[in-house]
Design an enzyme around this catalytic site. Structure first.
Site, PDB file in Angstrom:
ATOM      1  N   GLU A 141      -5.455   7.165  -1.616  1.00 23.04           N
ATOM      2  CA  GLU A 141      -5.589   6.229  -0.514  1.00 23.04           C
ATOM      3  C   GLU A 141      -6.221   4.697  -1.240  1.00 23.04           C
ATOM      4  OE1 GLU A 141      -4.810   5.411   2.458  1.00 23.04           O
ATOM      5  OE2 GLU A 141      -3.418   7.197   2.155  1.00 23.04           O
ATOM      6  N   HIS A 147       0.857  -1.158   0.087  1.00 23.43           N
ATOM      7  CA  HIS A 147      -0.120  -0.077  -0.047  1.00 23.43           C
ATOM      8  C   HIS A 147       0.964   1.370   0.026  1.00 23.43           C
ATOM      9  CE1 HIS A 147      -3.406   2.732   1.444  1.00 23.43           C
ATOM     10  NE2 HIS A 147      -2.148   3.573   2.039  1.00 23.43           N
ATOM     11  N   GLU A 148       1.705   1.203   0.891  1.00 24.22           N
ATOM     12  CA  GLU A 148       2.739   2.520   1.150  1.00 24.22           C
ATOM     13  C   GLU A 148       3.461   2.674   0.036  1.00 24.22           C
ATOM     14  OE1 GLU A 148       2.221   4.907   3.245  1.00 24.22           O
ATOM     15  OE2 GLU A 148       0.650   3.935   4.311  1.00 24.22           O
ATOM     16  N   TYR A 153      -3.437  15.167  -2.159  1.00 18.35           N
ATOM     17  CA  TYR A 153      -4.055  14.161  -1.111  1.00 18.35           C
ATOM     18  C   TYR A 153      -5.140  15.024  -0.309  1.00 18.35           C
ATOM     19  CZ  TYR A 153      -3.078  10.570   2.293  1.00 18.35           C
ATOM     20  OH  TYR A 153      -3.012   9.481   3.256  1.00 18.35           O
ATOM     21  N   HIS A 158      -8.976   8.843   4.210  1.00 17.44           N
ATOM     22  CA  HIS A 158      -8.804   7.525   4.651  1.00 17.44           C
ATOM     23  C   HIS A 158     -10.637   6.912   4.775  1.00 17.44           C
ATOM     24  CE1 HIS A 158      -4.770   8.268   5.894  1.00 17.44           C
ATOM     25  NE2 HIS A 158      -4.545   7.099   5.655  1.00 17.44           N
ATOM     26  N   ASP A 189      -8.558  14.941   8.343  1.00 26.19           N
ATOM     27  CA  ASP A 189      -7.700  13.876   7.405  1.00 26.19           C
ATOM     28  C   ASP A 189      -7.799  14.343   6.141  1.00 26.19           C
ATOM     29  OD1 ASP A 189      -6.482  11.724   6.979  1.00 26.19           O
ATOM     30  OD2 ASP A 189      -8.195  10.418   6.764  1.00 26.19           O
ATOM     31  N   HIS A 238       1.764   4.493  -3.032  1.00 26.64           N
ATOM     32  CA  HIS A 238       1.712   5.916  -2.940  1.00 26.64           C
ATOM     33  C   HIS A 238       2.866   6.530  -3.603  1.00 26.64           C
ATOM     34  CE1 HIS A 238      -1.654   6.613  -0.337  1.00 26.64           C
ATOM     35  NE2 HIS A 238      -1.024   5.951   0.760  1.00 26.64           N
TER      36      HIS A 238
END
Length: 411
Positions: A199, A175-176, A190, A277, A272, A179
């Site tokens: 995300e 996942h990271e 974002y 998210h 956020d 990005h």
């Protein structure tokens, strides 16, 4: 669009964290002194890191960049300090497995992510030119997060009560790192729907990479993000459930998962970065529905459509309707001999409240129009299935609940 008010250098190349701030805020006010201290410390470091990243520029790799072949990984040990990257403890050549399981997980899972993108999509690392994947483990003390900071991966060890070490889940690492691919391609800001798409793309490919590694098809997959990350003491299965948004956890310390799975439940919030998210649950569910409807391995058809959409079609102004329209278009381009693939993707978006008659008509021309195309494939249209026509409006501002209905829960 609201994201225009923000510094786009920060929005396009932010620090992207796996644990949403809402969970950390709940822990910080949980009444448990140790958990509150760990969560507060994590949030403090998070805010500092985001401020630092706002000073840096980003963009696509230079067209003159030399393409390097073969995996390139480096693992550093922060030794519970915050200076990055730390001490080099394992690299691609001349390094045996470490006695530290965290080091080996970061090394192995970043390699799995590299192999997936290379084998399935022909992509050489996150930048497409063989960039070394740098990871730092044992970041700070009791750090309840993992993040991509625009240049490398960073993993905390967790507090041991709610969160385990953040290298434990392949899908978290994948996942990271995804990005990073978004950073070098679509550069989705974002913020708001673009941020939720950012995300979601990481969740989609994180889950696909886990399925690829396990040899699971779309029907067999659990579609969980961060399974195994929460300790047995937590009433929860993962950070997110892509197939059933809003059901991943329900714990007194973490609160209840509030991810929506339909546009009628879109959450309006200033927190956020506009709920990136939370609202990512909507496109997440659309992908799961599409992958299951198409059948087989998620990365072979649905995943290919999403990859081309991310890397070739989306731009920094993309929102949910734009993504829906482009995935339908890409499916039609990639699979011209099988119109049911585009139809099933259109149906998946319709089922999460993003029916787009104009987009479907444009990208799926057929006798009788878009509805005939869908019905010819044995699918119903959202317009026919929905009891509330407003639920199908594909507009960036189609937020079905008033802000005041959500903000008290987000505090």
């Amino acid at each position: 669009m609201r994201q225009n008010r923000f510094d786009l250098r920060q929005a396009r190349c932010p620090c992207c964290f796996i644990v949403p701030p809402e969970m950390l805020r709940r822990l910080a006010t949980s009444g448990d002194p140790e958990l509150a201290a760990a969560a507060g410390h994590t949030m403090s470091l998070t805010n500092g890191m985001r401020a630092f990243r706002a000073q840096l520029s980003t963009g696509a790799p230079s067209p003159m960049a030399r393409r390097r072949q073969g995996r390139r990984r480096q693992i550093f040990d922060c030794k519970n300090f915050t200076d990055l990257p730390g001490d080099l403890v394992r690299s691609e050549t001349g390094s045996d497995p470490s006695p530290d399981v965290t080091v080996n997980e970061a090394f192995d899972y970043s390699g799995t992510t590299w192999d997936f993108y290379k084998t399935v999509f022909g992509r050489e690392s996150i930048d497409g030119n063989g960039q070394t994947l740098v990871s730092s483990v044992h970041y700070s003390q009791n750090y309840d997060n993992a993040f991509w900071n625009g240049q490398q991966m960073v993993y905390g060890d967790g507090d041991g009560v709610v969160f385990r070490r953040f290298t434990i889940s392949l899908d978290v690492i994948a996942h990271e790192l995804t990005h990073g691919i978004t950073q070098f391609t679509a550069q989705l800001p974002y913020q708001d729907q673009s941020g939720a798409l950012n995300e979601s793309m990481s969740d989609v490919f994180g889950s696909m990479i886990k399925q690829w590694a396990l040899g699971q098809n779309a029907a067999e997959a659990d579609w969980l993000i961060g399974a195994g990350l929460l300790t047995p003491a937590v009433n929860g299965r993962a950070l997110r459930d892509m197939a059933h948004p809003g059901t991943a956890y329900d714990d007194p310390r973490l609160g209840k998962d509030r991810q929506p799975g339909h546009m009628r439940d879109f959450i309006e919030t200033e927190l956020d970065n506009g709920g990136v998210h939370l609202n990512s649950g909507i496109p997440n569910r659309a992908f799961v529905l599409a992958a299951k409807a198409i059948g087989g391995n998620s990365w072979e058809k649905a995943g290919r459509v999403w990859y081309v959409t991310l890397t070739e079609r989306l731009t920094s102004s993309a929102d949910f309707p734009k993504c829906a329209a482009e995935t339908i278009s890409v499916a039609r381009d990639l699979f011209p001999d099988d119109p049911t693939i585009a139809a099933k993707i259109a149906q998946a978006w319709a089922d999460v409240g993003l029916e787009s008659p104009m987009a479907v008509a444009a990208y799926m021309p057929a006798a009788g129009g878009a509805r005939a195309s869908l019905e010819a494939a044995g699918l119903r249209t959202a317009a026919a299935a929905s009891e509330t026509p407003a639920a199908a409006k594909p507009h960036h501002g189609a937020r079905k609940k008033k802000a005041e209905n959500h903000r008290p829960h987000a505090r």
